[in-house]
Design an enzyme around this catalytic site. Structure first.
Site, short mmCIF file in Angstrom:
data_model
loop_
_atom_site.label_atom_id
_atom_site.label_comp_id
_atom_site.label_asym_id
_atom_site.label_seq_id
_atom_site.Cartn_x
_atom_site.Cartn_y
_atom_site.Cartn_z
N LYS A 116 0.66 -1.29 0.01
CA LYS A 116 0.04 -0.06 0.09
C LYS A 116 0.79 1.33 -0.17
O LYS A 116 0.38 2.26 -0.78
CB LYS A 116 -0.88 0.06 1.21
CG LYS A 116 -2.15 -1.09 1.03
CD LYS A 116 -2.87 -0.93 2.26
CE LYS A 116 -3.81 -2.04 2.73
NZ LYS A 116 -4.84 -2.38 1.85
N ARG A 297 -7.01 -7.75 -10.17
CA ARG A 297 -7.68 -9.15 -10.42
C ARG A 297 -9.08 -8.76 -10.76
O ARG A 297 -9.64 -7.73 -10.35
CB ARG A 297 -7.60 -10.16 -9.27
CG ARG A 297 -8.20 -9.40 -8.14
CD ARG A 297 -8.27 -10.31 -6.84
NE ARG A 297 -8.40 -9.60 -5.55
CZ ARG A 297 -9.28 -9.19 -5.03
NH1 ARG A 297 -10.46 -9.06 -5.44
NH2 ARG A 297 -9.24 -8.16 -3.78
P1 ADP Z 1 -7.76 -3.91 3.12
O1 ADP Z 1 -6.67 -3.99 1.88
O2 ADP Z 1 -7.15 -4.43 4.28
O3 ADP Z 1 -9.08 -4.13 2.61
P2 ADP Z 1 -8.26 -0.94 2.61
O4 ADP Z 1 -7.21 -0.22 2.45
O5 ADP Z 1 -8.69 -1.39 1.41
O6 ADP Z 1 -7.92 -2.23 3.69
O7 ADP Z 1 -9.47 -0.52 3.26
C1 ADP Z 1 -10.39 -1.15 3.66
C2 ADP Z 1 -11.76 -0.30 4.40
O8 ADP Z 1 -11.23 0.35 5.38
C3 ADP Z 1 -12.14 0.62 3.42
O9 ADP Z 1 -13.24 0.27 2.57
C4 ADP Z 1 -12.85 1.57 4.24
O10 ADP Z 1 -14.15 1.34 4.80
C5 ADP Z 1 -11.85 1.56 5.30
N1 ADP Z 1 -10.75 2.66 5.28
C6 ADP Z 1 -9.67 2.65 4.65
N2 ADP Z 1 -8.99 3.67 5.06
C7 ADP Z 1 -9.55 4.50 5.53
C8 ADP Z 1 -9.57 5.86 5.84
N3 ADP Z 1 -8.23 6.44 5.59
N4 ADP Z 1 -10.40 6.57 6.76
C9 ADP Z 1 -11.59 5.89 6.94
N5 ADP Z 1 -11.90 4.73 6.71
C10 ADP Z 1 -10.91 3.93 5.97
#
Ligand code: ADP
Length: 666
Positions: A116, A297
């Site tokens: 990330k 994907r």
């Molecule tokens: P993972 O790869 O573990 O699934 P993500 O980065 O895709 O993590 O984030 C998963 C979820 O977490 C997002 O869909 C959102 O709901 C929440 N989230 C992620 N980043 C933030 C942020 N900066 N502020 C608030 N919620 C967040």
């Protein structure tokens, strides 16, 4: 185009890929673990190769075994599905080194988006807005705490190697930061073998909006609009939709442009998803969304985008992987209507969404297409009789609906979930149906905190209506059959009262024993009472599929499934499970004096009774499985158990002595 492909996955996604390949005249090879030898994806494929034992680390994650299987079967390409090896650049390189085609992006693109922090730095460079935060290499805790303070609380700590919400911590105040960082890093190390974290501004009222992209090897990169995946529980998607509610043309243009730029920046090819977090505290704004990550994907929720575009994404993946150009340009694409997807899982919503297991003794969906566009589409990897095992993801199916507008599609989702009947395992069906009817969801006011805010109401177990209890009693007595009950004296084996025929049956409803009196009033009219509640109903029609009945002038439909786990009455979409408790007092042969005898030949599936235990009248002693039903044998009186003469798993014959009570003196 390929002649034969191997699908390196299982469950619904493997079945879904096989369906498109078959439609295109491409032969398919499945791979399976020992736990999956009888699975749907194995029976659907033209050929199947065993790759190892049940644990994923020894089967579906065994890249070498999968490549060997592809070579042995003569497949030319490998479709990874989602999860497992789908985002593993080393696997992609190994596939290519073996002279096979990986149906997905180049290894370099996966690597660029794999962590990330690196992905965010890359996106920043490409001019894509990223969530304000720290995504540098320095992992010194004091440095990270300073960065968090500079970003401003609340902040979110994320594992850079993260996925599935693991290693993520929301921190509200500086005092909580050190402990949260330590625990996030520990979880990241345990889950991904990499403790490094990044810090982001926590977006309050966040919405998760993602853009589907597709790129071919001829320089064309397009987007296929957005999906809203804000309905989440613990960062896991629950219900997804396309397009996103409240999306404006201006915001869509900005977001899809950013997504296409992100894909171009890493030389993308195939299907991908660029995930953004958007500020949902008010209307969506062109400057109110930020890049979160790219999934390199096909996504679980791709069917909602297929529904609104009318395209088959697996077909596009296959064409792109075979070197064909995308068969359309951006301007050819339009949004048609609205689509939702609900993820149906074997899990217990009322008990903290604990994964559930079990054999799906009954599984039926509303009339639907499978793996193709339709008003209702059901993508499932299991069918009735299949087991949900603890080895893999407990997904049962995805229910996808498509309608002309959001309100009608959402109503169709609720109806489709109500018409889905599953017995044999606890599922989140009722939770999904309740969510589809939530006022905030109906109004399109979705954010990632909605489910948590209203969790109690969304997961409250529905009460058992007297009609469900009545139907269970009637079914247990074998009185559902239309040939029975026109004349109450025809069939009755129970008691003859003054004016009506009466039968008695005791049912166990979640540990709650209900002694039912069923009055046969003639002309298929029944009055059923458990002493506190009474239902009077007339059976209008009953066949294998549905039972139509009338109560108080209201005609309703129910379904009854009888399986080894007992009897399930589906009423208004809700399953109500019952076990038959043998009427030992009346039947006389189930116990005689202090001996508990088998009332019929059967299998002892559970043993509650233990020698020397004190039991009270009605306490379950053991469960006997016979005639595809489980029968709970209960204590006929208070007392102490002298002897238990059977073991779990033992087959017993009719009249066999099972449990003996200590005699009561005097
Ligand atoms: P993972 O790869 O573990 O699934 P993500 O980065 O895709 O993590 O984030 C998963 C979820 O977490 C997002 O869909 C959102 O709901 C929440 N989230 C992620 N980043 C933030 C942020 N900066 N502020 C608030 N919620 C967040």
């Amino acid at each position: 185009m390929f002649q034969k492909i191997l699908i390196a996955n299982r469950g619904e996604i493997a079945c879904r890929v096989i369906a498109t390949a078959r439609r295109m005249g491409i032969a398919t090879v499945a791979v399976y673990s020992d736990a999956d030898a009888g699975a749907q994806h194995v029976s659907l494929a033209d050929e199947a190769v065993r790759i190892g034992p049940a644990p994923v680390a020894e089967s579906y994650l065994m890249g070498e075994a999968i490549i060997a299987a592809a070579l042995r079967a003569g497949a030319e390409a490998i479709h990874p599905g989602y999860g497992f090896l789908s985002e593993n650049p080393g696997f992609v390189e190994a596939v290519e080194a073996a002279g096979l085609v990986f149906i997905g992006p180049p290894a370099s693109a996966i690597r660029a988006m794999g962590l990330k922090d690196a992905a965010k730095r890359l996106m920043e460079g490409a001019g894509v807005p990223v969530v304000p935060g720290y995504h540098g290499e320095d992992q010194d805790s004091a440095r990270l705490a300073r960065e968090a303070a500079a970003i401003g609380y609340p902040v979110l700590i994320k594992a850079r190697a993260g996925g599935g919400g693991k290693g993520m911590r929301l921190v509200e105040t500086p005092a909580d930061f050190p402990a949260a960082l330590e625990s996030a890093a520990r979880e990241a190390q345990a889950s991904f073998g990499d403790p490094a974290c990044l810090i982001e501004k926590y977006i309050t009222s966040p919405r998760h909006i993602e853009v589907q992209v597709f790129a071919d090897a001829h320089g064309t990169t397009v987007h296929l609009f957005e999906r809203d995946c804000s309905l989440q529980r613990r960062h896991q998607k629950v219900i997804e939709e396309a397009p996103a509610p409240g999306m404006t043309e201006e915001v869509r243009a900005a977001m899809t442009r950013a997504a296409v730029e992100a894909a171009r920046a890493i030389g993308y090819r195939g299907a991908g998803t660029v995930e953004f977090i958007a500020d949902g505290s008010g209307a969506l704004r062109p400057d109110g969304f930020w890049f979160m990550e790219m999934n390199t994907r096909l996504q679980v929720e791709h069917p909602v985008s297929e529904a609104i575009t009318g395209l088959d994404f697996v077909e596009l993946q296959l064409r792109v992987a075979a070197g064909e150009p995308l068969p359309f340009a951006q301007d050819d694409l339009r949004i048609d209507g609205w689509a939702f997807e609900a993820r149906l899982y074997a899990e217990d919503a009322a008990r903290g969404f604990l994964p559930a297991t079990g054999t799906l003794s009954h599984l039926s969906f509303p009339p639907a297409t499978t793996f193709r566009r339709g008003p209702v589409r059901v993508d499932a990897g299991v069918c009735a009789g299949d087991a949900i095992t603890p080895w893999y993801d407990p997904m049962i199916a995805k229910v996808i609906v498509h309608g002309p507008d959001r309100a009608s599609a959402l109503a169709l989702l609720g109806q489709s979930l109500d018409a889905t009947r599953i017995a044999g395992s606890t599922t989140n069906r009722a939770f999904l149906a309740a969510l589809s009817r939530h006022p905030g969801v109906r109004a399109g006011c979705v954010d990632t905190g909605l489910i948590a805010r209203d969790l109690d109401a969304l997961t409250a177990p529905p009460p058992c209506p007297p009609e469900a209890m009545a139907l269970a009693g009637i079914a247990a007595l074998g009185l559902l059959d239309p040939a029975v009950g026109a004349d109450p004296w025809d069939s009755v084996t129970g008691w003859r009262g003054w004016s009506v025929a009466q039968c008695f049956v005791t049912l166990d409803h979640g540990g709650d024993l209900r002694a039912l009196t069923v009055d046969l009033l003639g002309h298929r009219r029944f009055r059923v009472s458990d002493g506190s509640e009474t239902a009077t109903l007339v059976l209008l029609d009953a066949d294998d599929k549905a039972i139509r009945f009338e109560t108080d002038g209201l005609i309703r439909t129910a379904h009854v499934a009888q399986g080894t786990e007992g009897l399930t009455v589906f009423l208004d979409g809700q399953p109500h499970g019952f076990h038959l408790v043998l009427p030992q007092g009346e039947a006389g042969h189930a116990h005689s004096g202090d001996a508990i005898l088998a009332p019929m030949p059967g299998l002892v599936t559970r043993l509650h009774a233990a020698p020397a235990a004190e039991v009270v009248r009605g306490a379950p002693l053991l469960v006997l499985e016979a005639m595809k039903m489980e029968h709970v044998l209960t204590a006929p009186r208070d007392g102490r158990i002298a002897e238990v003469l059977v073991a779990e798993g033992e087959q017993v014959s009719d009249g066999a002595l099972l449990v003996r009570f200590e005699a009561v003196d005097g």
